[in-house]
Design an enzyme around this catalytic site. Structure first.
Site, PDB file in Angstrom:
ATOM      1  N   HIS A 156       0.831  -1.212   0.000  1.00  0.00           N
ATOM      2  CA  HIS A 156       0.000   0.000   0.000  1.00  0.00           C
ATOM      3  C   HIS A 156       0.866   1.263   0.000  1.00  0.00           C
ATOM      4  CE1 HIS A 156      -3.241  -2.776   1.183  1.00  0.00           C
ATOM      5  NE2 HIS A 156      -2.333  -3.274   2.003  1.00  0.00           N
ATOM      6  N   SER A 277      14.309  21.542 -16.482  1.00  0.00           N
ATOM      7  CA  SER A 277      13.069  22.292 -16.659  1.00  0.00           C
ATOM      8  C   SER A 277      13.393  23.591 -17.381  1.00  0.00           C
ATOM      9  CB  SER A 277      12.449  22.582 -15.294  1.00  0.00           C
ATOM     10  OG  SER A 277      11.584  23.700 -15.373  1.00  0.00           O
ATOM     11  N   LYS A 283      15.522  21.939 -11.240  1.00  0.00           N
ATOM     12  CA  LYS A 283      14.881  20.648 -11.521  1.00  0.00           C
ATOM     13  C   LYS A 283      15.767  19.664 -12.277  1.00  0.00           C
ATOM     14  CE  LYS A 283      11.373  19.506 -10.657  1.00  0.00           C
ATOM     15  NZ  LYS A 283      10.103  19.650 -11.386  1.00  0.00           N
ATOM     16  N   GLU A 290       9.039   8.573 -16.845  1.00  0.00           N
ATOM     17  CA  GLU A 290       7.661   9.053 -17.041  1.00  0.00           C
ATOM     18  C   GLU A 290       7.129   8.679 -18.416  1.00  0.00           C
ATOM     19  OE1 GLU A 290       7.800  12.868 -14.006  1.00  0.00           O
ATOM     20  OE2 GLU A 290       8.072  13.208 -16.137  1.00  0.00           O
TER      21      GLU A 290
END
Ligand code: ARG
Length: 458
Positions: A156, A277, A283, A290
């Site tokens: 979980h 970024s 970043k 992704e």
């Protein structure tokens, strides 16, 4: 405009018809397989006495030329070329004259395209399997390199029990082993030649489909001509296999995304495998992971699209079947690129073992060990669970260290407190296939043996 089937028609095809129905822009990828199929077919026609040896050789020479022209980019496609099959046949006839015009004897594009696609899929799936092996090798290397380092195992997405990092990495490795197994099965089932089925019913000519199948290196030949030209199970299976590989990669990707956050801090991405970024200077983004996760949606879509296309088709060939190629090509390309990128990403990332250990050694991660300690003294597990659960609740509510509560509890025998020491809990996962060092060692050896056998082509 003159097509290969114009004899039956008075006028030429409408522009809109050609624009809508051509498959050449994508099926030119089948060129080498189409030429291989034609070589085998023309040799078969010669064995059947339909072509003389001189005619066969003229066609084979023309096929060599076409192959060279296609490879060099000097092949000129015409507007009337509907697909790669008609383009190759047209050019062979240009080059070999009357002998070339005999190439399509006893053959239809229906058995031809099915043959091409099986040859293509067999080769491409083998290449995917090689890339999976490459990723497994990286997982193995990294599992060896990190030794007995441990991190929290999660259920979980809540910390559950500590596990070796090697164990976690190998979990992904075993999923990939099943993917390889599935690809082997898919390849074995698709390794059947449809050539000789004709348009749908075979031929009146004395063709020998089994000999042509052997010439093409197929393991066997079709039993039923209708099935041979309309079966796309192998495309569906390939798309499923590729979608599931995508799902496996996506799950690994999701962990890499989580682990590389400041919140987890378990992994540092290599600069070469991360992106920046455009606005936020600080970043460093896990775009490979992704996109692996994101593109898996397309892989699933390609599978469901194909199944939906197939479900209403009566036997045998219907033009709908032309829609088999683009999803297949797309899924193969997507998985090949994702495997390469994820392999590089994983090989180049730095594991932050201290952060992993610190997260894994939280006292509550050893709660099950405390319960099992009580079980060893004869307490029924359900009671032990309740005793430890109550202590954890008190520890959290009252801000008292769990080890102090355990030390003060008469239920626990000597040694219970030591179960909460750093790095102890993970060593207690000793059962076969378990997450502790004693169990992971033979698992790692078994995985290494499986990878080595595969690499040796066994
Ligand atoms: N381009 C077609 C396909 O991919 C080739 C077969 C065409 N056959 C036909 N009967 N029109 O399916």
């Amino acid at each position: 405009m003159s097509t290969l089937w114009h004899g039956r028609f008075e006028g030429g095809p409408a522009e809109e018809l050609m624009a809508f129905t051509v498959s050449l822009p994508f099926d030119r990828r089948l060129a080498v397989d189409d030429i291989a199929g034609s070589r085998a077919h023309v040799r078969g026609l010669c064995r059947a006495g339909i072509l003389t040896e001189a005619e066969r050789d003229a066609v084979l020479t023309a096929l060599d030329t076409v192959e060279a022209e296609l490879a060099s980019g000097s092949f000129t496609f015409l507007d009337s070329d509907e697909d790669i099959h008609t383009a190759v046949e047209r050019r062979v006839t240009d080059l070999a004259g009357a002998a070339g015009a005999k190439l399509h004897t006893g053959r239809s594009r229906n058995d031809q395209v099915a043959t091409d696609l099986r040859l293509f899929t067999r080769r491409e799936l083998r290449a995917i399997a090689d890339r999976i092996l490459g990723l497994q090798q990286v997982l193995l290397e990294r599992a060896r390199e990190v030794g007995d380092a441990h991190l929290p195992g999660y259920t979980h997405l809540q910390r559950a029990q500590p596990v070796l990092l090697a164990h976690h990495l190998l979990a992904h490795g075993w999923a990939l082993a099943r993917d390889l197994d599935r690809l082997d099965g898919t390849i074995a089932r698709l390794d059947v030649s449809p050539l000789g089925a004709g348009a749908l019913a075979g031929s009146s000519l004395p063709l020998d489909p089994a000999a042509v199948a052997a010439d093409l290196g197929f393991a066997s030949v079709f039993d039923n001509s209708l099935d041979a030209v309309s079966d796309r199970d192998f495309v569906a299976e390939a798309l499923f296999d590729l979608a599931l590989i995508g799902v496996h990669l996506s799950r690994l990707a999701e962990e890499i995304i989580l682990w590389s956050t400041d919140e987890f801090g378990f992994l540092r991405l290599d600069d070469a495998y991360s992106t920046g970024s455009s606005m936020l200077p600080q970043k460093k983004n896990p775009d490979i992971a992704e996109l692996t996760r994101g593109k898996t949606g397309r892989l699933i879509g390609n599978l469901t699209g194909l199944l939906a296309m197939l479900k209403g088709l009566p036997l045998a060939y219907n033009r709908d079947l032309q829609e088999d190629k683009e999803p297949l090509f797309d899924s193969l390309d997507t998985v090949a690129l994702a495997l390469a990128a994820m392999t590089g990403l994983l090989a180049s990332s730095t594991f932050r073992l201290d952060a992993m250990a610190a997260a894994a050694d939280a006292e509550t991660s050893a709660a099950t060990d405390l319960a099992e300690h009580l079980v060893a003294t004869g307490v029924p597990f359900r009671d032990a669970h309740a005793i430890v659960g109550a202590l954890v609740r008190r520890s959290l509510d009252e801000g008292i260290a769990l080890r102090d509560l355990v030390a003060a509890s008469p239920e626990f025998a000597d040694g219970a407190v030591a179960l909460l020491d750093r790095g102890v809990s993970v060593t207690r996962r000793t059962t076969p296939g378990g997450a502790g060092p004693a169990a992971v060692a033979p698992q790692l050896a078994a995985f290494a043996a499986a990878v080595a056998a595969r690499a040796a082509g066994e």
